[in-house]
Write a protein that holds these residues in place. Structure first.
Motif, short mmCIF file in Angstrom:
data_model
loop_
_atom_site.label_atom_id
_atom_site.label_comp_id
_atom_site.label_asym_id
_atom_site.label_seq_id
_atom_site.Cartn_x
_atom_site.Cartn_y
_atom_site.Cartn_z
N GLN A 140 0.84 -1.19 0.00
CA GLN A 140 0.00 0.00 0.00
C GLN A 140 0.88 1.25 0.00
N VAL A 141 0.42 2.25 -0.73
CA VAL A 141 1.14 3.51 -0.81
C VAL A 141 0.43 4.54 0.06
N GLN A 142 1.21 5.26 0.85
CA GLN A 142 0.66 6.36 1.63
C GLN A 142 1.03 7.67 0.97
N LEU A 143 0.03 8.54 0.85
CA LEU A 143 0.21 9.84 0.21
C LEU A 143 -0.22 10.94 1.16
N VAL A 144 0.64 11.93 1.34
CA VAL A 144 0.33 13.04 2.24
C VAL A 144 0.49 14.35 1.48
N GLU A 145 -0.62 15.09 1.37
CA GLU A 145 -0.61 16.37 0.67
C GLU A 145 -0.35 17.51 1.63
N SER A 146 0.16 18.61 1.07
CA SER A 146 0.31 19.84 1.82
C SER A 146 0.32 21.01 0.85
N GLY A 147 0.10 22.20 1.37
CA GLY A 147 0.23 23.40 0.56
C GLY A 147 -1.05 24.09 0.17
N GLY A 148 -2.19 23.55 0.57
CA GLY A 148 -3.44 24.22 0.24
C GLY A 148 -3.64 25.48 1.07
N SER A 202 -1.32 1.31 -12.70
CA SER A 202 -1.87 1.05 -14.02
C SER A 202 -1.31 2.01 -15.05
N ASN A 203 -1.45 1.63 -16.31
CA ASN A 203 -0.94 2.44 -17.41
C ASN A 203 -2.07 3.30 -17.96
N ARG A 204 -2.50 4.28 -17.18
CA ARG A 204 -3.58 5.18 -17.59
C ARG A 204 -3.41 6.51 -16.87
N TRP A 205 -4.07 7.53 -17.39
CA TRP A 205 -3.94 8.85 -16.80
C TRP A 205 -4.96 9.09 -15.69
N TYR A 206 -6.13 8.48 -15.78
CA TYR A 206 -7.12 8.77 -14.76
C TYR A 206 -6.89 7.89 -13.54
N PHE A 207 -7.44 8.32 -12.42
CA PHE A 207 -7.28 7.60 -11.16
C PHE A 207 -8.63 7.06 -10.72
N SER A 208 -8.63 5.83 -10.22
CA SER A 208 -9.87 5.19 -9.82
C SER A 208 -9.88 4.93 -8.32
N VAL A 209 -10.99 4.43 -7.83
CA VAL A 209 -11.12 4.15 -6.40
C VAL A 209 -10.17 3.04 -5.96
N ASP A 210 -9.68 2.26 -6.91
CA ASP A 210 -8.76 1.18 -6.58
C ASP A 210 -7.33 1.65 -6.39
N ASP A 211 -7.08 2.90 -6.73
CA ASP A 211 -5.72 3.44 -6.61
C ASP A 211 -5.48 4.00 -5.21
N SER A 212 -4.28 4.50 -4.98
CA SER A 212 -3.93 5.09 -3.69
C SER A 212 -4.25 6.59 -3.70
N TRP A 213 -4.82 7.05 -2.60
CA TRP A 213 -5.25 8.45 -2.51
C TRP A 213 -4.76 9.08 -1.21
N GLY A 214 -4.49 10.38 -1.28
CA GLY A 214 -4.21 11.14 -0.08
C GLY A 214 -5.50 11.60 0.57
N GLN A 215 -5.36 12.33 1.66
CA GLN A 215 -6.54 12.75 2.42
C GLN A 215 -7.17 14.01 1.86
N GLY A 216 -6.46 14.70 0.98
CA GLY A 216 -6.98 15.90 0.36
C GLY A 216 -6.55 17.17 1.07
N THR A 217 -6.43 18.24 0.29
CA THR A 217 -6.09 19.54 0.84
C THR A 217 -6.98 20.60 0.18
N GLN A 218 -7.52 21.49 0.99
CA GLN A 218 -8.48 22.48 0.49
C GLN A 218 -7.76 23.65 -0.18
N VAL A 219 -8.22 23.99 -1.36
CA VAL A 219 -7.77 25.19 -2.07
C VAL A 219 -8.99 26.07 -2.28
#
Length: 122
Positions: free
Chosen positions: A1-9, A101-118
């Motif tokens: 599993q990949v963990q992703l952490v966003e910042s900067g919003g 996967s070899n595609r540009w879009y991201f699906s629910v099966d991929d790894s996601w961060g928690q999100g950052t508000q802009v």
């Protein structure tokens, strides 16, 4: 599993700039594409930008072309989104995502961060 952490919003005035960062950790071996999607209130999540982790090729949504730039630092396992000439319609929660996967879009099966508000507002 990949963990992703966003910042900067944050809050910025129309025409301003922000830089988002996304640090990846965990099972990052095999990641093919990393990038950003966003979701505005009452709207579906949409693709914003993506970058091929190994080769560096990029792809952008038409709505952000010429204003946003995605980049990566492989040594830091980090992806960046430089956002310039921001508009009110760019207001959304921005999510970092990674796919093997070899595609540009991201699906629910991929790894996601928690999100950052802009928020773009005067």
């Amino acid at each position: 599993q990949v963990q992703l952490v966003e910042s900067g919003g944050g809050l910025v005035q129309p025409g301003g700039s922000l830089r988002l960062s996304c640090a990846a950790s965990g099972s990052i071996f095999g990641i093919n594409v990393m990038g950003w999607s966003r979701q505005a209130p009452g709207k579906e999540r949409e693709f914003v930008a993506g970058i091929i982790w190994s080769g560096g090729s990029t792809n952008y949504a038409d709505s952000v072309k010429g204003r946003f730039t995605i980049s990566r630092d492989n040594a830091k396992n980090t992806v960046y989104l430089q956002m310039n000439s921001l508009k009110s319609e760019d207001t959304a929660v921005y999510y970092c995502a990674a796919t093997r996967s070899n595609r540009w879009y991201f699906s629910v099966d991929d790894s996601w961060g928690q999100g950052t508000q802009v928020t773009v507002s005067s």
